[in-house]
Scaffold this active site. Structure first.
Site, short mmCIF file in Angstrom:
data_model
loop_
_atom_site.label_atom_id
_atom_site.label_comp_id
_atom_site.label_asym_id
_atom_site.label_seq_id
_atom_site.Cartn_x
_atom_site.Cartn_y
_atom_site.Cartn_z
CE LYS A 132 11.09 -1.86 -6.80
NZ LYS A 132 11.76 -2.77 -7.71
CD GLU A 150 9.40 -10.16 -10.59
OE1 GLU A 150 8.80 -10.00 -9.53
OE2 GLU A 150 10.59 -9.83 -10.75
CG ASN A 162 1.97 0.29 4.19
OD1 ASN A 162 1.68 -0.87 3.94
ND2 ASN A 162 3.20 0.74 4.10
N GLY A 163 -0.13 -1.68 6.20
CA GLY A 163 0.27 -2.67 7.21
C GLY A 163 -0.88 -3.57 7.57
NE ARG A 193 4.59 1.52 -0.27
CZ ARG A 193 5.59 1.07 0.47
NH1 ARG A 193 6.82 1.21 0.05
NH2 ARG A 193 5.37 0.51 1.64
CB CYS A 223 -0.92 0.11 1.20
SG CYS A 223 -2.01 -1.29 1.39
CD1 TRP A 265 -0.46 -5.86 -3.62
CD2 TRP A 265 -0.50 -6.63 -1.52
NE1 TRP A 265 -0.08 -7.19 -3.64
CE2 TRP A 265 -0.09 -7.68 -2.37
CE3 TRP A 265 -0.59 -6.88 -0.15
CZ2 TRP A 265 0.22 -8.95 -1.91
CZ3 TRP A 265 -0.28 -8.15 0.31
CH2 TRP A 265 0.12 -9.17 -0.56
CG HIS A 322 20.49 -35.47 -10.73
ND1 HIS A 322 21.04 -36.64 -10.28
CD2 HIS A 322 21.51 -34.75 -11.24
CE1 HIS A 322 22.34 -36.63 -10.50
NE2 HIS A 322 22.66 -35.49 -11.08
CD GLU A 366 16.79 -11.44 -10.74
OE1 GLU A 366 16.40 -12.10 -9.78
OE2 GLU A 366 16.31 -10.34 -11.05
CE LYS A 407 13.04 -9.33 -12.34
NZ LYS A 407 13.86 -9.49 -11.17
O1 M6R Z 1 13.34 -4.45 -1.60
P1 M6R Z 1 13.90 -5.83 -1.57
O2 M6R Z 1 15.12 -5.97 -2.39
O3 M6R Z 1 14.14 -6.33 -0.16
O4 M6R Z 1 12.78 -6.75 -2.20
C1 M6R Z 1 12.91 -8.13 -2.21
C2 M6R Z 1 11.90 -8.79 -3.14
O5 M6R Z 1 10.60 -8.54 -2.70
C3 M6R Z 1 12.04 -8.30 -4.58
O6 M6R Z 1 13.34 -8.50 -5.07
C4 M6R Z 1 11.03 -9.03 -5.49
O7 M6R Z 1 11.35 -10.38 -5.57
C5 M6R Z 1 10.98 -8.40 -6.88
N1 M6R Z 1 9.64 -8.41 -7.37
C6 M6R Z 1 11.84 -9.10 -7.87
O8 M6R Z 1 11.77 -8.55 -9.14
#
Ligand code: M6R
Length: 617
Positions: free
Chosen positions: A612, A497, A102-103, A28, A2, A76, A513, A490, A494
């Site tokens: 984010k 997501e 937020n929270g 967010r 949020c 969110w 395996h 990674e 990417k």
């Molecule tokens: O702000 P942070 O680096 O701690 O965030 C960690 C993850 O939430 C963040 O990297 C998330 O996996 C991203 N969506 C990856 O693209």
């Protein structure tokens, strides 16, 4: 998650400024948005399910009165499905107080039952509406002012929150408070502001004050009064934010993600080039680094912790540290640490990586390490974030604000910082000579011009061809070995997501395996096959895939005919030293995901279900 933006000013047109800030926070959370302003004795509220654009349309159809103060929110969902009535802001049932939050209020059900028994009525499913009614309850029952009522209410609340409260009962006043969710206060001559992060306020001010956990503040147009966790007035110096408003904008790019991918060569320069000495081979961190040479010499192990993309950096950090400093290490998802056995923390350094510095799992792990007597080095992109403030030592990555939900340049900045850290510790412990340090740092400086080719039209054509094909599959495997294994993870993260195509990253040796059972004509493999100690083995893995009719998309160095011969699609990268290859190889994989998502018409900067900063555990 949020996003919150609020203002109390001497102007009469603050709503549009608040919405400008809110749009930078859409990363967010983006399932609903709302804004509230006071007018005479009333609160005017507009809320809409969907993105901020839906709220803007609502404001066109149903304008708010001119206002000098406002609270706004992008959501969110945690408690209550996305809907107009669950959207923030929320008012108490007497419509006298309005709140954005937020929270998560963990004990909201019990508080709600108590307030209902007291006659309060609820019109949403949220924990937030419970909190605003609790504040109203205390204000009325004890005949106290709004700040005192907020403090009393928060004493009863368990959970994480950042809140802003506004009421026409106390005009020109905002009450803000936080525990375990971020909130910054922006200061200016024309008024005071609050937001979930600094970029949301850069168009209004660059002077900031960060609320510590448990603190609250009363904001009036000309003054901010800060209170400590016990409710006593306290003071803190404000600071000037190094980020510019332009850095938080798209600057002509269709998506933040693309802009942030292309900023990576500059991230290298900003994060590294002022931090080392070309002649001596020494890395020089700022005083905030805080660990002495003696501390580093005495280290017996380094533990790395992080989540998501930052976790993949952490895996590489462990490998770099073993390679360049001969310090053994472990890497954990921060969310797993709480359940780990309590080992002796003496002579152990824990490195926590986080772009935002606000990831709840990572912060929780940091505090757990500290409570066990250990020390934390934070590697973080956000000045003033919780990690930056609470870690025992800090290395900032100077990536500028990262807005796209899919992390790209922050990963690159973290790898840069980890490379410097490994050299620094290697030099301090005598594992690296001055010449070795100099050569490694020279390699890093030489990397900058080599990155340019990754953005040239010919390279982009190769990425697009592979993306056109990949957009048609429903599942795939990313393979890498050694330093390239975290890059396989990674690359897969990417792709999944932002394109919603199922992808997994594997150490290539694992393929035989089990995962090899998946290989088929419509199940491709993305193989990272750049020179180094794992090169020959990667060639064999690609052959194995092709023998089973699987398609191969390979990342290999320009002109590598052996890799090209095994690949259906070839993503060329410059030839760089093996330890720096992850920083190069990740870029075409970011571009590949971007192009696939673009082709599939996905919401690239705000993929579904994500936010984010994951500020809840
Ligand atoms: O702000 P942070 O680096 O701690 O965030 C960690 C993850 O939430 C963040 O990297 C998330 O996996 C991203 N969506 C990856 O693209």
């Amino acid at each position: 998650m949020c996003g919150i933006v609020a203002a109390v000013t001497t102007r009469d047109d603050i709503v549009s400024e608040v919405l400008t800030g809110l749009k930078t926070l859409e990363y967010r959370g983006y399932d609903s948005a709302g804004v509230a302003v006071p007018d005479q004795n009333q609160i005017h509220l507009r809320r809409r399910m969907g993105k901020i654009s839906a709220l803007e349309q609502e404001l066109k159809d149903n304008a708010l009165p001119k206002a000098s103060s406002a609270v706004a929110h992008t959501r969110w969902a945690t408690h209550g499905a996305p809907s107009d009535r669950n959207a923030h802001p929320h008012m108490d049932d007497a419509k006298e107080i309005v709140l954005v939050h937020n929270g998560i209020i963990e004990n909201y059900a019990e508080l709600r039952a108590r307030l209902q028994a007291d006659g309060h009525e609820f019109s949403s499913d949220t924990d937030t509406e419970v909190l605003v009614n609790l504040i109203a309850f205390h204000r009325r029952k004890n005949s106290i002012d709004l700040h005192q009522a907020v403090q009393l209410a928060l004493k009863e609340v368990h959970g994480a929150y950042a809140i802003v409260v506004l009421s026409p009962l106390e005009p020109d006043t905002l009450i803000v408070a936080r525990v375990d969710s971020p909130l910054v206060v922006g200061l200016s001559e024309n008024g005071q502001f609050a937001a979930s992060d600094m970029p949301a306020l850069l168009h209004l001010t660059r002077e900031f004050l960060i609320l510590e956990n448990g603190e609250s503040a009363v904001l009036r147009p000309d003054v901010v009064t800060l209170f400590d966790a016990d409710g006593n007035p306290t003071q803190r110096e404000s600071f000037f934010c190094e980020w510019t408003p332009e850095q938080a904008e798209k600057g002509g790019y269709p998506h933040f993600m693309l802009k942030e991918i292309e900023e990576q060569p500059d991230v290298l320069a900003r994060t590294a080039f002022d931090r080392f000495h070309d002649e001596t081979g020494d890395v020089i961190f700022e005083p905030a680094f805080a660990f002495s040479e003696d501390d580093l010499i005495g280290l017996e192990r380094i533990r790395f912790m992080a989540m998501g993309t930052s976790f993949h950096s952490a895996l590489l950090g462990q490998q770099m540290m073993a390679e360049l400093a001969a310090v053994p290490g472990t890497t954990l998802n921060a969310s797993e640490f709480l359940y780990s056995p309590k080992l002796d923390e003496a002579n152990t350094l824990t490195v926590i990586l986080s772009q935002s510095g606000e990831t709840a799992d990572s912060l929780r792990a940091m505090r757990e390490v500290q409570s066990r007597g250990g020390r934390i080095l934070g590697i973080c992109n956000v000045q003033g974030s919780t990690l930056a403030r609470e870690a025992d030592g800090l290395v900032l990555t100077h990536c500028g604000p990262e807005v796209g939900v899919a992390s790209t340049k922050a990963f690159f900045g973290q790898l840069t910082a980890l490379y410097l850290l490994a050299i620094h510790i290697g030099r301090a412990r005598g594992h690296l000579s001055s010449k070795q340090g100099r050569d490694l740092l020279h390699d890093l400086r030489a990397l900058r011009p080599k990155l340019d080719g990754l953005f040239h039209a010919e390279t982009q054509a190769c990425v697009k061809a592979a993306a056109d094909y990949l957009a048609g599959v429903s599942s795939c495997l990313f393979l890498g070995r050694g330093f390239q294994f975290p890059i396989a993870l990674e690359g897969a993260l990417k792709l999944k997501e932002i394109s919603y195509i199922h992808a997994e990253g594997y150490p290539a040796g694992e393929m035989k395996h089990g995962p090899i059972a998946l290989i088929a004509e419509d199940f491709p493999v993305i193989a990272i096959a750049t020179p180094g100690r794992t090169y020959q083995k990667m060639l064999s893995n690609m052959e194995e895939v092709r023998a089973r009719k699987g398609k191969v998309i390979a990342v290999g160095v320009h002109g590598d005919t052996q890799v090209q011969a095994q690949a259906d699609f070839f993503l060329p990268v410059p030839d760089v030293p093996e330890l720096l290859a992850p920083m190069v190889n990740v870029i075409p994989l970011q571009q590949l995901s971007y192009q696939v998502a673009l082709k599939l018409g996905r919401d690239i900067d705000q993929p579904r279900n994500l936010a984010k900063s994951v500020t809840v555990e």
